[in-house]
Scaffold this motif. Structure first.
Motif, PDB file in Angstrom:
ATOM      1  N   VAL A  61       0.844  -1.194   0.000  1.00  8.45           N
ATOM      2  CA  VAL A  61       0.000   0.000   0.000  1.00  8.45           C
ATOM      3  C   VAL A  61       0.878   1.242   0.000  1.00  8.45           C
ATOM      4  CG1 VAL A  61      -1.723   1.312   1.284  1.00  8.45           C
ATOM      5  CG2 VAL A  61      -1.873  -1.188   1.201  1.00  8.45           C
ATOM      6  N   ILE A  62       0.683   2.106  -1.010  1.00  4.82           N
ATOM      7  CA  ILE A  62       1.391   3.385  -1.086  1.00  4.82           C
ATOM      8  C   ILE A  62       0.347   4.467  -1.347  1.00  4.82           C
ATOM      9  CG2 ILE A  62       3.228   4.720  -2.180  1.00  4.82           C
ATOM     10  CD1 ILE A  62       4.482   2.146  -3.141  1.00  4.82           C
ATOM     11  N   PRO A  63      -0.113   5.147  -0.308  1.00  2.00           N
ATOM     12  CA  PRO A  63      -1.142   6.171  -0.498  1.00  2.00           C
ATOM     13  C   PRO A  63      -0.626   7.353  -1.316  1.00  2.00           C
ATOM     14  CG  PRO A  63      -1.028   5.453   1.796  1.00  2.00           C
ATOM     15  CD  PRO A  63       0.191   4.924   1.112  1.00  2.00           C
ATOM     16  N   ALA A  64      -1.554   8.054  -1.938  1.00  2.00           N
ATOM     17  CA  ALA A  64      -1.209   9.236  -2.722  1.00  2.00           C
ATOM     18  C   ALA A  64      -2.390  10.193  -2.731  1.00  2.00           C
ATOM     19  CB  ALA A  64      -0.825   8.856  -4.152  1.00  2.00           C
ATOM     20  N   HIS A  65      -2.099  11.450  -3.026  1.00  2.00           N
ATOM     21  CA  HIS A  65      -3.161  12.460  -3.071  1.00  2.00           C
ATOM     22  C   HIS A  65      -2.872  13.459  -4.177  1.00  2.00           C
ATOM     23  CE1 HIS A  65      -5.115  16.278  -1.205  1.00  2.00           C
ATOM     24  NE2 HIS A  65      -5.895  15.736  -2.128  1.00  2.00           N
ATOM     25  N   PRO A  66      -3.546  13.350  -5.329  1.00  2.00           N
ATOM     26  CA  PRO A  66      -3.433  14.398  -6.345  1.00  2.00           C
ATOM     27  C   PRO A  66      -4.196  15.628  -5.864  1.00  2.00           C
ATOM     28  CG  PRO A  66      -5.052  12.756  -7.019  1.00  2.00           C
ATOM     29  CD  PRO A  66      -4.436  12.251  -5.743  1.00  2.00           C
ATOM     30  N   PHE A  99      -4.876  16.948 -13.907  1.00  2.00           N
ATOM     31  CA  PHE A  99      -3.669  16.826 -13.088  1.00  2.00           C
ATOM     32  C   PHE A  99      -2.467  17.576 -13.652  1.00  2.00           C
ATOM     33  CE2 PHE A  99      -6.175  12.851 -13.065  1.00  2.00           C
ATOM     34  CZ  PHE A  99      -6.737  12.986 -11.806  1.00  2.00           C
ATOM     35  N   GLU A 100      -2.619  18.172 -14.805  1.00  2.00           N
ATOM     36  CA  GLU A 100      -1.484  18.841 -15.446  1.00  2.00           C
ATOM     37  C   GLU A 100      -1.003  20.019 -14.613  1.00  2.00           C
ATOM     38  OE1 GLU A 100      -2.366  19.907 -19.447  1.00  2.00           O
ATOM     39  OE2 GLU A 100      -2.747  17.841 -20.081  1.00  2.00           O
ATOM     40  N   GLY A 101       0.276  19.975 -14.255  1.00  2.00           N
ATOM     41  CA  GLY A 101       0.878  21.050 -13.494  1.00  2.00           C
ATOM     42  C   GLY A 101       0.467  21.093 -12.040  1.00  2.00           C
ATOM     43  N   ARG A 102      -0.336  20.121 -11.587  1.00  2.00           N
ATOM     44  CA  ARG A 102      -0.761  20.064 -10.192  1.00  2.00           C
ATOM     45  C   ARG A 102       0.144  19.110  -9.411  1.00  2.00           C
ATOM     46  NH1 ARG A 102      -3.266  24.691 -10.093  1.00  2.00           N
ATOM     47  NH2 ARG A 102      -4.959  24.815 -11.611  1.00  2.00           N
ATOM     48  N   LEU A 118       4.950   4.362  -8.952  1.00  2.00           N
ATOM     49  CA  LEU A 118       3.780   5.196  -8.696  1.00  2.00           C
ATOM     50  C   LEU A 118       4.070   6.652  -9.023  1.00  2.00           C
ATOM     51  CD1 LEU A 118       0.876   5.335  -7.654  1.00  2.00           C
ATOM     52  CD2 LEU A 118       1.803   5.685  -5.350  1.00  2.00           C
ATOM     53  N   THR A 119       5.256   7.106  -8.666  1.00  2.00           N
ATOM     54  CA  THR A 119       5.663   8.476  -8.992  1.00  2.00           C
ATOM     55  C   THR A 119       5.681   8.686 -10.498  1.00  2.00           C
ATOM     56  OG1 THR A 119       6.983   8.693  -6.977  1.00  2.00           O
ATOM     57  CG2 THR A 119       7.538  10.145  -8.810  1.00  2.00           C
ATOM     58  N   GLY A 120       6.245   7.716 -11.216  1.00  2.00           N
ATOM     59  CA  GLY A 120       6.307   7.818 -12.669  1.00  2.00           C
ATOM     60  C   GLY A 120       4.934   7.830 -13.307  1.00  2.00           C
ATOM     61  N   PHE A 121       4.004   7.084 -12.734  1.00  2.00           N
ATOM     62  CA  PHE A 121       2.635   7.067 -13.251  1.00  2.00           C
ATOM     63  C   PHE A 121       2.017   8.451 -13.163  1.00  2.00           C
ATOM     64  CE2 PHE A 121      -1.933   6.721 -12.309  1.00  2.00           C
ATOM     65  CZ  PHE A 121      -2.374   6.080 -13.454  1.00  2.00           C
ATOM     66  N   TRP A 122       2.100   9.087 -11.989  1.00  2.00           N
ATOM     67  CA  TRP A 122       1.490  10.400 -11.826  1.00  2.00           C
ATOM     68  C   TRP A 122       2.205  11.464 -12.653  1.00  2.00           C
ATOM     69  CZ3 TRP A 122      -3.166  11.341 -10.513  1.00  2.00           C
ATOM     70  CH2 TRP A 122      -3.854  10.466  -9.677  1.00  2.00           C
ATOM     71  N   ALA A 139       1.302  15.428 -13.615  1.00  2.00           N
ATOM     72  CA  ALA A 139       1.421  15.978 -12.267  1.00  2.00           C
ATOM     73  C   ALA A 139       2.877  16.163 -11.870  1.00  2.00           C
ATOM     74  CB  ALA A 139       0.725  15.055 -11.259  1.00  2.00           C
ATOM     75  N   LYS A 140       3.085  17.076 -10.923  1.00  2.00           N
ATOM     76  CA  LYS A 140       4.356  17.199 -10.224  1.00  2.00           C
ATOM     77  C   LYS A 140       4.222  16.399  -8.937  1.00  2.00           C
ATOM     78  CE  LYS A 140       4.004  21.703 -10.105  1.00  2.00           C
ATOM     79  NZ  LYS A 140       4.319  23.144  -9.884  1.00  2.00           N
ATOM     80  N   VAL A 141       5.252  15.639  -8.581  1.00  2.00           N
ATOM     81  CA  VAL A 141       5.136  14.714  -7.461  1.00  2.00           C
ATOM     82  C   VAL A 141       6.079  15.108  -6.333  1.00  2.00           C
ATOM     83  CG1 VAL A 141       5.359  12.312  -6.706  1.00  2.00           C
ATOM     84  CG2 VAL A 141       4.435  12.829  -8.978  1.00  2.00           C
ATOM     85  N   ASP A 142       5.546  15.067  -5.115  1.00  2.00           N
ATOM     86  CA  ASP A 142       6.351  15.254  -3.919  1.00  2.00           C
ATOM     87  C   ASP A 142       6.091  14.071  -2.994  1.00  2.00           C
ATOM     88  OD1 ASP A 142       8.136  16.445  -2.253  1.00  2.00           O
ATOM     89  OD2 ASP A 142       6.967  18.265  -1.888  1.00  2.00           O
ATOM     90  N   VAL A 143       7.091  13.688  -2.227  1.00  2.00           N
ATOM     91  CA  VAL A 143       6.970  12.571  -1.294  1.00  2.00           C
ATOM     92  C   VAL A 143       7.117  13.112   0.120  1.00  2.00           C
ATOM     93  CG1 VAL A 143       7.947  10.366  -0.541  1.00  2.00           C
ATOM     94  CG2 VAL A 143       7.889  10.932  -2.983  1.00  2.00           C
ATOM     95  N   MET A 144       6.187  12.763   0.991  1.00  2.00           N
ATOM     96  CA  MET A 144       6.275  13.240   2.372  1.00  2.00           C
ATOM     97  C   MET A 144       5.606  12.270   3.325  1.00  2.00           C
ATOM     98  SD  MET A 144       3.495  16.396   2.644  1.00  2.00           S
ATOM     99  CE  MET A 144       4.242  17.353   1.339  1.00  2.00           C
TER     100      MET A 144
END
Length: 302
Positions: free
Chosen positions: A118-123, A140-143, A161-165, A170-175
């Motif tokens: 399980v790797i949660p995410a939030h666009p 999701f473009e530019g978000r 998962l990062t590559g998918f978004w 989308a721009k991706v951040d991990v926190m």
């Protein structure tokens, strides 16, 4: 950026789920998408719109071949949705979501799907509209999409998962999930709570008729009504799931509101001007980051 994911299952075909399906079709045509929704009516609409390669009538069948399963349901329904598909998940599949709160959702998904990744995410994207017809591929473009993996999440799965978004624009951040929840309490959840409150207050003021509220609504009130038009079930679940961060942020807001009340009561013009100057700078920073439109009147058409 290309995605290593080949087969995606989307559980929940409302605004976000249908937008993911549209974005995959447009930007990742090599990826196979299967969609499922608990509502037969929504499944029928999704089929008419050709949102996915396959609209499954059964949740287990929907996820059986998926490399990536995304739950796009209200956060209060995540655990039930996960249990419904559990028997169909293949080993090694990445389980994710799009919920606006992360710590509680991650815990619920892991409890419902023991032994699965399980790797949660939030666009951080959306509109006040809902339903499968409301989605669009460019949502999701530019978000930003915030990914909140657990400490034991494999690096290659996080990268997938990062590559998918990123492939969806989308721009991706991990926190950390708890940090995400505090940040979103400030930037999203509290503003929605304020919008629901002020629109409700306006509707209850006996000395102002409903017709006058609508007739004379200024731009600020119209913005509040747009936010307050968001999906009530989704936001009910968000506030309950992220209640600790929301309550902490609400307490700070109430303290700041008291400061402004005192400044108005005392005629403290300097305090008010200083506060408004600092907050205007935040608006300008949001525009500079490309997260909103600088057009006059928020880009409204007249």
């Amino acid at each position: 950026m290309a995605s290593s994911v080949e087969r995606v299952a989307i559980v929940g075909l409302g605004l976000i789920g249908s937008s993911i399906a549209r974005a995959v079709k447009e930007r990742l045509p090599q990826v196979t998408v299967t969609g499922y929704d608990a509502s037969e009516a929504v499944r029928a609409i999704a089929g008419d719109l050709s949102l996915c390669d396959t609209i499954a009538a059964d949740p287990v069948a929907a996820v059986s071949d998926a490399d990536l399963v995304i739950f796009a349901v209200p956060v209060g329904g995540m655990a039930d949705a996960a249990r419904a598909v559990a028997a169909g998940l293949k080993a090694g599949a990445i389980v994710s979501d799009v919920g606006s709160s992360k710590a509680g959702v991650g815990a619920a998904l892991r409890a419902a799907l023991p032994g699965h990744l399980v790797i949660p995410a939030h666009p951080v994207a959306g509109t006040e509209n809902s339903g499968p017809a409301a989605g669009f591929a460019s949502l999701f473009e530019g978000r930003w999409c915030i990914v909140t993996p657990g400490a034991d999440a494999p690096a290659d799965a996080v990268a997938a998962l990062t590559g998918f978004w990123e492939a969806l624009g989308a721009k991706v951040d991990v926190m950390d999930a708890a940090h995400h929840d505090m940040v979103l309490a400030v930037t999203s959840h509290l503003p929605h709570l304020i919008a629901y409150t002020i629109v409700g207050t306006a509707s209850e003021l006996e000395e102002v008729t409903e017709s006058e509220v609508i007739k004379y609504s200024a731009g600020g009130f119209r913005d509040f009504t747009r936010i307050a038009a968001s999906d009530p079930v989704m936001w009910r679940d968000v506030f309950l799931a992220n209640k600790d961060a929301v309550l902490a942020t609400l307490q700070r807001f109430n303290e700041d509101l008291t400061v402004l009340q005192q400044a108005i009561r005392r005629g403290d013009a300097d305090k008010l001007e200083d506060w408004f100057t600092r907050t205007r700078a935040i608006r300008r920073s949001i525009i500079a980051e490309g997260q909103d439109d600088a057009a006059p009147d928020f880009g409204r058409k007249h």
